[in-house]
Enzyme design. Structure first.
Site, mmCIF file in Angstrom:
data_model
loop_
_atom_site.group_PDB
_atom_site.id
_atom_site.type_symbol
_atom_site.label_atom_id
_atom_site.label_comp_id
_atom_site.label_asym_id
_atom_site.label_seq_id
_atom_site.Cartn_x
_atom_site.Cartn_y
_atom_site.Cartn_z
ATOM 1 N N CYS A 132 -0.939 14.058 13.403
ATOM 2 C CA CYS A 132 -0.929 15.146 14.391
ATOM 3 C C CYS A 132 -0.430 16.477 13.831
ATOM 4 C CB CYS A 132 -0.086 14.733 15.600
ATOM 5 S SG CYS A 132 1.410 13.800 15.176
ATOM 6 N N HIS A 244 3.571 19.725 19.676
ATOM 7 C CA HIS A 244 4.309 19.915 18.422
ATOM 8 C C HIS A 244 4.292 21.400 18.062
ATOM 9 C CE1 HIS A 244 4.423 15.692 17.997
ATOM 10 N NE2 HIS A 244 3.693 15.514 16.930
HETATM 11 O O1 L14 Z 1 0.917 9.159 11.219
HETATM 12 O O2 L14 Z 1 5.568 11.127 16.503
HETATM 13 O O3 L14 Z 1 -0.036 9.323 13.144
HETATM 14 O O4 L14 Z 1 6.356 9.224 15.967
HETATM 15 C C1 L14 Z 1 2.731 8.224 13.907
HETATM 16 C C2 L14 Z 1 4.107 8.437 14.543
HETATM 17 C C3 L14 Z 1 2.398 10.670 13.882
HETATM 18 C C4 L14 Z 1 3.755 10.881 14.497
HETATM 19 C C5 L14 Z 1 0.984 9.274 12.451
HETATM 20 C C6 L14 Z 1 5.453 10.033 15.978
HETATM 21 C C7 L14 Z 1 2.351 9.411 13.077
HETATM 22 C C8 L14 Z 1 4.126 9.719 15.337
#
Ligand code: L14
Length: 339
Positions: A132, A244
């Protein structure tokens, strides 16, 4: 009427899965049959698609017969195990986890930046949706890179709890309630209290002292942009539900003025420039939640180096950071590649 496509959503009951369903509906994706899949725990739930009830079925290796496209958001372990089964059944898997992102035979795609890479889906039948934080950063930086060539990126993130899922959203909500009532906050999902706090840790630590989340931004940015850009990141969890934010510093080869950067971002796909500091106008997570664009503001020259610029980049992490990006990939897939 055009062709209709059979779509499976894996992880349909999760925060991202539900948003994927909503995006398919909103964007009028040409869905023929829809299938919702989830773990044993969530199987049996009923969700809707365009007003009709759909039963959530348990994810199994033979769940993909007759499916054309799989939107997969059920974590890395399940993605490792089940994406190849989906591909074997003839479906194209668009996976939101980190499991396949750095595989050389799997394209890692942000449509505004490297839509051409989708063509590589034939190698494994899998396309990866990036992290993300990486998605929103590259959407904002690509037009600047094309003009001025970015040499180095220094980024700090301010990441919402929704990225972790339903349990984390609940944890922030409950902690706030308990604390306001004079009771102690219990931390279960995160190692420490997230309410009224900031946690400089997202995902686990690696041997170099960086978290996995930080290193994802380093490697994924290079793969998507197709350039050996130096990237260094600090990823921080903040008590925000959706959206974010990122403070991004770039060093460019060519001079990039604030005026030029604003001009480039005004016409950039997927970007909305929100930058008018005299009227205190800049993007904030509360304003961008529920929207699909990447919002950029606070553009100013980094006066400590010759060719440097600072920006503030905000996007809805569940939409552009996950579900919307995946559905956009699917749209290009059916328009250009699948028959
Ligand atoms: O690599 O906010 O898609 O804890 C998974 C955990 C993105 C952030 C990913 C979080 C992550 C997510």
């Amino acid at each position: 009427m055009g062709k209709l496509w059979n779509v499976a959503v894996v992880g349909a009951t999760g925060v991202v899965g539900k948003q994927m369903i909503e995006c398919l509906e909103e964007r009028n994706f040409p869905v023929g049959k829809i299938r919702y899949l989830a773990s044993e725990l969530s199987a049996g739930e009923i969700l809707e698609f365009k007003g009709k009830s759909v039963l959530v079925e348990e994810l199994k290796h033979d769940s993909f017969e007759g499916i054309d496209i799989v939107l997969f958001s059920a974590g890395g372990e399940r993605a490792k195990e089940f994406c190849p089964s989906a591909a074997r059944a003839g479906a194209v898997c668009i996976d939101n986890s980190s499991a396949w992102r750095m595989d050389n035979d799997v394209p890692l795609v942000v449509p505004e930046v490297n839509a051409h890479a989708i063509a590589q889906y034939t190698k494994k039948g899998i396309i990866s949706n990036p992290n993300c934080s990486t998605i929103q950063m590259v959407v904002a930086l690509k037009p600047l890179h094309d003009y001025a060539k970015i040499k180095r990126i220094v980024v700090s993130t301010y990441q919402a709890v929704s990225g972790t899922g339903k349990k984390a959203i609940e944890e922030l909500r409950i902690q706030v309630g308990e604390l306001l009532n004079g009771r102690p906050a219990k931390a279960k999902v995160y190692p420490y209290q997230i309410a009224f706090n900031c946690l400089p840790q997202i995902d686990s630590f690696g041997p170099n002292g960086y978290t996995k989340e930080e290193m994802k931004m380093v490697f994924e940015t290079r793969k998507i942009m197709g350039a050996e850009i130096g990237v260094t990141a600090t990823a921080v969890r903040v008590p925000v539900f959706y959206g974010h934010s990122e403070a991004v510093n770039i060093e460019t080869e060519k001079k990039l003025t604030v005026v030029k950067a604003m001009e480039l971002l005004t016409s950039a796909p997927g970007v909305k420039l929100v930058d008018d500091v005299t009227n205190r106008v800049y993007p904030m997570p509360l304003d961008v939640a529920g929207q699909d664009l990447t919002f950029v503001g606070r553009i100013r020259e980094d006066e400590s180096i010759e060719n440097g610029l600072n920006l503030w980049v905000v996007a809805d992490n569940i939409r552009k950071g996950a579900a919307t990006n995946a559905v956009q990939i699917a749209e290009i897939l059916i328009e250009k590649y699948l028959k």
